[in-house]
Design a protein around this motif. Structure first.
Motif, PDB file in Angstrom:
ATOM      1  N   ASP A  43       0.903  -1.196  -0.120  1.00 61.89           N
ATOM      2  CA  ASP A  43       0.000  -0.122  -0.115  1.00 61.89           C
ATOM      3  C   ASP A  43       0.859   1.222   0.085  1.00 61.89           C
ATOM      4  O   ASP A  43       1.877   1.254   0.826  1.00 61.89           O
ATOM      5  N   GLU A  74     -10.884   1.331  -4.072  1.00 64.59           N
ATOM      6  CA  GLU A  74     -11.542   0.452  -4.714  1.00 64.59           C
ATOM      7  C   GLU A  74     -11.352   0.409  -6.223  1.00 64.59           C
ATOM      8  O   GLU A  74     -11.615  -0.725  -7.100  1.00 64.59           O
ATOM      9  N   THR A 131      -4.152  -2.886   8.559  1.00 68.32           N
ATOM     10  CA  THR A 131      -5.389  -2.137   9.162  1.00 68.32           C
ATOM     11  C   THR A 131      -5.935  -3.054  10.134  1.00 68.32           C
ATOM     12  O   THR A 131      -6.081  -4.192   9.915  1.00 68.32           O
ATOM     13  N   THR A 173      -0.397   4.203  13.111  1.00 66.92           N
ATOM     14  CA  THR A 173      -0.643   5.141  12.217  1.00 66.92           C
ATOM     15  C   THR A 173      -1.912   5.075  11.572  1.00 66.92           C
ATOM     16  O   THR A 173      -2.413   6.138  10.840  1.00 66.92           O
TER      17      THR A 173
HETATM   18  N1  LIG Z   1     -11.206 -11.140   1.544  1.00 70.30           N
HETATM   19  C1  LIG Z   1     -12.083 -11.013   2.522  1.00 70.30           C
HETATM   20  O1  LIG Z   1     -12.411 -12.038   3.187  1.00 70.30           O
HETATM   21  C2  LIG Z   1     -12.675  -9.764   2.795  1.00 70.30           C
HETATM   22  C3  LIG Z   1     -13.348  -9.415   4.013  1.00 70.30           C
HETATM   23  C4  LIG Z   1     -13.549  -8.135   4.421  1.00 70.30           C
HETATM   24  C5  LIG Z   1     -13.320  -7.051   3.571  1.00 70.30           C
HETATM   25  N2  LIG Z   1     -12.607  -7.420   2.374  1.00 70.30           N
HETATM   26  C6  LIG Z   1     -12.175  -6.106   1.512  1.00 70.30           C
HETATM   27  O2  LIG Z   1     -11.321  -5.471   2.200  1.00 70.30           O
HETATM   28  C7  LIG Z   1     -11.298  -4.242   1.706  1.00 70.30           C
HETATM   29  C8  LIG Z   1     -11.372  -3.256   2.785  1.00 70.30           C
HETATM   30  O3  LIG Z   1     -10.153  -3.065   3.665  1.00 70.30           O
HETATM   31  P1  LIG Z   1      -9.701  -1.948   4.668  1.00 70.30           P
HETATM   32  O4  LIG Z   1     -10.595  -1.408   5.331  1.00 70.30           O
HETATM   33  O5  LIG Z   1      -8.202  -2.563   5.154  1.00 70.30           O
HETATM   34  O6  LIG Z   1      -9.313  -0.816   3.629  1.00 70.30           O
HETATM   35  P2  LIG Z   1      -7.888  -0.454   2.775  1.00 70.30           P
HETATM   36  O7  LIG Z   1      -7.081  -1.428   2.199  1.00 70.30           O
HETATM   37  O8  LIG Z   1      -8.536   0.509   1.578  1.00 70.30           O
HETATM   38  O9  LIG Z   1      -6.915   0.357   3.694  1.00 70.30           O
HETATM   39  C9  LIG Z   1      -7.994   1.511   4.485  1.00 70.30           C
HETATM   40  C10 LIG Z   1      -7.147   2.883   4.318  1.00 70.30           C
HETATM   41  O10 LIG Z   1      -5.967   2.583   5.350  1.00 70.30           O
HETATM   42  C11 LIG Z   1      -4.871   2.737   4.899  1.00 70.30           C
HETATM   43  N3  LIG Z   1      -3.738   2.185   5.530  1.00 70.30           N
HETATM   44  C12 LIG Z   1      -3.750   0.841   5.485  1.00 70.30           C
HETATM   45  N4  LIG Z   1      -2.634   0.545   6.637  1.00 70.30           N
HETATM   46  C13 LIG Z   1      -2.417   1.827   7.361  1.00 70.30           C
HETATM   47  C14 LIG Z   1      -1.564   1.997   8.221  1.00 70.30           C
HETATM   48  N5  LIG Z   1      -0.722   0.972   9.013  1.00 70.30           N
HETATM   49  N6  LIG Z   1      -1.357   3.360   8.717  1.00 70.30           N
HETATM   50  C15 LIG Z   1      -1.827   4.202   8.040  1.00 70.30           C
HETATM   51  N7  LIG Z   1      -2.813   4.125   6.993  1.00 70.30           N
HETATM   52  C16 LIG Z   1      -2.989   2.662   6.690  1.00 70.30           C
HETATM   53  C17 LIG Z   1      -5.036   2.532   3.166  1.00 70.30           C
HETATM   54  O11 LIG Z   1      -3.858   3.254   2.620  1.00 70.30           O
HETATM   55  C18 LIG Z   1      -6.396   3.113   3.291  1.00 70.30           C
HETATM   56  O12 LIG Z   1      -6.532   4.382   2.770  1.00 70.30           O
HETATM   57  C19 LIG Z   1     -12.446  -3.975   0.909  1.00 70.30           C
HETATM   58  O13 LIG Z   1     -12.143  -4.180  -0.458  1.00 70.30           O
HETATM   59  C20 LIG Z   1     -13.535  -5.207   1.109  1.00 70.30           C
HETATM   60  O14 LIG Z   1     -14.005  -5.642  -0.059  1.00 70.30           O
HETATM   61  C21 LIG Z   1     -12.326  -8.689   2.175  1.00 70.30           C
END
Ligand SMILES: NC(=O)c1ccc[n+]([C@@H]2O[C@H](COP(=O)([O-])OP(=O)(O)OC[C@H]3O[C@@H](n4cnc5c(N)ncnc54)[C@H](O)[C@@H]3O)[C@@H](O)[C@H]2O)c1
Length: 366
Positions: A43, A74, A131, A173
């Motif tokens: 990321d 997305e 995350t 963070t």
């Molecule tokens: N595969 C599965 O079983 C499953 C289950 C639930 C959700 N999902 C998918 O997961 C996605 C959502 O994931 P998410 O909520 O992790 O979102 P994401 O991957 O978009 O991350 C959220 C935000 O946090 C930022 N970020 C990540 N790590 C960070 C850190 N340590 N410090 C600061 N910023 C950070 C990213 O740049 C982004 O802006 C969706 O696409 C959803 O469909 C998949």
């Protein structure tokens, strides 16, 4: 460091959890994947924040290593990104002896997992979730995929990681909004599991939202252990695994209707509210339980806002959802904590009133 075993019959693997464990990942890989090159999909925000640690990790890999940096959105969970990852692997001569690791949230994990599943008919894959949502949910269970034709996760594969390495130091963070999303998924697990989990989360909600390490540690362990046990029993979602979709039929449809401008975790919170309303309306959840359970949803009222939406559009998106067969919308609903009903068909009228209730509820917080 905690180790949680995900006991898939054909491919068991471990979820490692701890603070600052990322610094040990190089040794772990050199030991367990001695003949492998390492290619990371990272990321962009995470890379900017942790450049030194990520670069030093790559440098300490015994064999060849490389990185692919991508903005987590997305829109980028797409064929175009998949093509770029595959092109980079080919251009840089990575072969079947490559461990592909996703470092980021659910977007990076889902996309990179699908890239690993489809490159050379499948190469080893690892998840390094950064995350809270990815730690408690998306990194576990092997659902990988991309969005296509305005439908979320419609193209993908079940492809399990070889291991998951969750370093809670990354959460330092993480923006508040992302904590809210992660806790949203944890609420789902509280409804799915048992009253101890539910009561613990209810008592520690504030601490969880504010990133208290001890509280998060326990919530992550409980969520992962539960999800792991479900996935071990029904990897390909032919039955039991559907419980994990509690609130998600509403959530996915709202995400599409709102053109992905709403976060997945926020949509899940809305979806859980709608699932509770629906369960009450069709008489499977008593008014008393509804009130008690809804108190946990209430905690989010001032934390998230849902913009108004077109109910008819939401309904049509639900009909199109890949999980809904034969033109009928089926829901995962609940009659108690840990007492979940699958494949419940719901009358359109009830559905509309639940959507209206959810909309009203989260609009009040503006
Ligand atoms: N595969 C599965 O079983 C499953 C289950 C639930 C959700 N999902 C998918 O997961 C996605 C959502 O994931 P998410 O909520 O992790 O979102 P994401 O991957 O978009 O991350 C959220 C935000 O946090 C930022 N970020 C990540 N790590 C960070 C850190 N340590 N410090 C600061 N910023 C950070 C990213 O740049 C982004 O802006 C969706 O696409 C959803 O469909 C998949």
């Amino acid at each position: 460091m905690n180790k949680i075993k995900i006991n898939l019959p054909e491919k068991p693997y471990s979820f490692y959890l701890g603070e600052n464990i990322f610094d040990k990942l190089d040794k772990f890989i050199n030991k367990n994947y001695p003949a492998h090159s390492v290619f990371i999909v990272v990321d962009k925000t995470v890379y900017k924040l942790y450049k030194l640690r990520v670069d030093s990790f790559l440098k300490s890999i015994k064999n060849k290593s490389n990185k692919f940096i991508l903005t987590a959105s997305e829109e980028n969970k797409s064929f175009e990104s998949l093509k770029k990852i595959h092109s980079s692997l080919i251009k840089n001569n990575f072969g079947r002896d490559t461990l592909l690791a996703a470092i980021g949230g659910g977007i990076i994990g889902d996309l990179a997992g699908f890239a690993a599943a489809t490159f050379m008919r499948g190469i080893p894959f690892a998840q390094v979730p950064t995350t809270l949502l990815a730690m408690v949910d998306s990194s576990v269970g092997g659902k990988t995929g991309i969005n296509f034709s305005n439908t979320k996760n419609v193209i993908g594969a079940f492809y399990q990681p070889g291991f998951i390495y969750a370093d809670t130091a990354f959460l330092k963070t993480l923006p508040k909004k992302e904590f809210i999303c992660g806790v949203g998924e944890i609420v789902k697990y509280a409804f799915l599991t048992n009253k101890y989990f539910f009561n613990f989360l209810t008592r520690n909600f504030e601490k969880a939202i504010n990133g208290d390490t001890n509280v998060l540690n326990r919530l992550i362990r409980n969520s992962v252990a539960y999800k792991g046990s479900v996935v071990a029993e029904d990897e390909k979602e032919s039955g039991l695994r559907k419980v994990l979709n509690l609130g998600h039929t509403f959530a996915h449809a709202l995400e599409v209707e709102q053109d992905h401008k709403i976060k997945h975790g926020e949509a899940v919170i809305f979806g859980l509210a709608c699932a509770l309303y629906t369960s009450k309306e069709i008489g499977i959840l008593t008014a008393d339980r509804f009130k008690r359970y809804f108190n946990l949803i209430r905690e989010f009222q001032d934390l998230i806002t849902i913009n108004s939406f077109d109910k008819r559009k939401i309904y049509n998106i639900m009909l199109r959802d890949k999980k809904n067969l034969q033109g009928k919308v089926k829901f995962v609903l609940l009659s108690g904590i840990g007492d979940i009903l699958l494949n419940v068909e719901v009358d359109k009228k009830v559905l509309y009133s639940s959507l209206e209730a959810g909309e009203r509820y989260f609009q009040k917080s503006k």
